[in-house]
Enzyme design. Structure first.
Site, mmCIF file in Angstrom:
data_model
loop_
_atom_site.group_PDB
_atom_site.id
_atom_site.type_symbol
_atom_site.label_atom_id
_atom_site.label_comp_id
_atom_site.label_asym_id
_atom_site.label_seq_id
_atom_site.Cartn_x
_atom_site.Cartn_y
_atom_site.Cartn_z
ATOM 1 N N SER A 147 0.851 -1.194 0.000
ATOM 2 C CA SER A 147 0.000 0.000 0.000
ATOM 3 C C SER A 147 0.884 1.240 0.000
ATOM 4 O O SER A 147 2.057 1.184 0.408
ATOM 5 C CB SER A 147 -0.886 0.021 1.252
ATOM 6 O OG SER A 147 -1.542 1.265 1.401
ATOM 7 N N TYR A 160 -1.982 -1.057 10.156
ATOM 8 C CA TYR A 160 -2.020 -1.284 8.713
ATOM 9 C C TYR A 160 -0.728 -0.805 8.063
ATOM 10 O O TYR A 160 -0.148 -1.505 7.221
ATOM 11 C CB TYR A 160 -3.227 -0.546 8.134
ATOM 12 C CG TYR A 160 -3.471 -0.753 6.657
ATOM 13 C CD1 TYR A 160 -4.094 -1.908 6.196
ATOM 14 C CD2 TYR A 160 -3.116 0.221 5.724
ATOM 15 C CE1 TYR A 160 -4.341 -2.099 4.838
ATOM 16 C CE2 TYR A 160 -3.359 0.044 4.375
ATOM 17 C CZ TYR A 160 -3.972 -1.115 3.935
ATOM 18 O OH TYR A 160 -4.215 -1.288 2.590
#
Length: 271
Positions: A147, A160
């Site tokens: 990401s 995350y």
């Protein structure tokens, strides 16, 4: 472009929607056998019908449920892929969660462990289960999903962020170990792509701001993702196109790399 992978077999996790589903459709259209994986049978079967509609030639589509937080289920997934197709040539690990978000000091150990168990350890388990099949074939492609958060972390998403940074490091580590045997291992870092995960984020933001979801998206782009020079959310198919190339026969000299599909979201030129 012919990706030169017709007749190969791909396992795609997190495949009932979003990037996973878009990738499965794209690979099926190249004549690749597809093993679709997710946790919910009904949604997975619906996705499988969409993928079958795109399948080229004799490509087959098999839908198999498995929870990537349980290694025994991942092992069973690998065993089923081997029994049906002789093993995986390609693995695309799209399964993941946003996990707990908020002020760092409010997040518990359980919050961290839940995110790590899915987003990082899920990828570890998948690679551990399928790399031996690729070693036996002397050919393989693995694409993991990182990401923009790995390179440009956002303070409210610390678990995350850390997991996705770990995915990039894991990718490089595995490539050093297994690419000499013909297994090319890379990762892709999307940013603000229209998926069920970001849809849920925008719904939550809209409720918090008492606006429509479209207005929430506009506000988010302006205030939270100002570096996205394309000035819109990306599509799952735009990410899938990069993944499909990394799975191809042409990607034979690409390994250990991270490809950003982010509309410019990461401000730096490096990383």
């Amino acid at each position: 472009m012919d990706l030169n992978i017709s007749g190969r077999t791909a396992v795609v996790t997190g495949a009932d929607s979003g990037i996973g589903l878009a990738t499965a459709k794209m690979l099926a259209a190249e004549g690749v056998n597809i093993v679709l994986n997710d946790k919910t049978e009904a949604e997975l079967e619906k996705a499988a019908e969409e993928v079958r509609a795109q399948a080229k030639g004799n490509a087959q589509v098999l839908a198999l449920t498995a929870d990537l937080t349980r290694f025994e289920e991942v092992q069973q997934l690998a065993a089923q892929a081997k029994e049906k197709f002789g093993g995986a040539d390609i693995v695309v690990n799209c399964a993941g969660i946003r996990g707990a978000a908020g002020d760092f000091l409010t997040l518990s150990d359980e919050d961290w462990f839940t995110t790590i168990n899915t987003d990082l350890m899920g990828a570890v388990r998948v690679c551990r289960a399928f790399i031996p099949q690729m070693q036996a074939k002397g050919w393989g492609r693995i694409v993991l999903i990182a990401s923009e958060n790995a390179l440009q972390p956002y303070e409210e998403e610390s678990p995350y962020n850390a997991c996705k940074a770990g995915i990039i490091n894991l990718t490089k580590c595995l490539s050093k170990a297994y690419s000499p045997a013909g297994i090319m291992i890379n990762c892709v870092s999307p940013a603000y792509v229209a998926t069920p995960m970001t849809d849920a984020m925008m719904k939550e933001l809209a409720e918090k701001r008492h606006t429509s979801e479209d207005e929430a998206i506009t506000w988010f782009l302006k205030n939270k993702r100002e570096n996205i020079v394309v000035d819109r959310r990306g599509s799952a198919s735009e990410v899938a196109a990069v993944i499909a190339f990394l799975c191809s026969g042409q990607a034979s000299y690409i390994t250990g790399s991270n490809y950003r599909v982010d509309g410019g979201a990461v401000a730096t030129a490096f990383g």
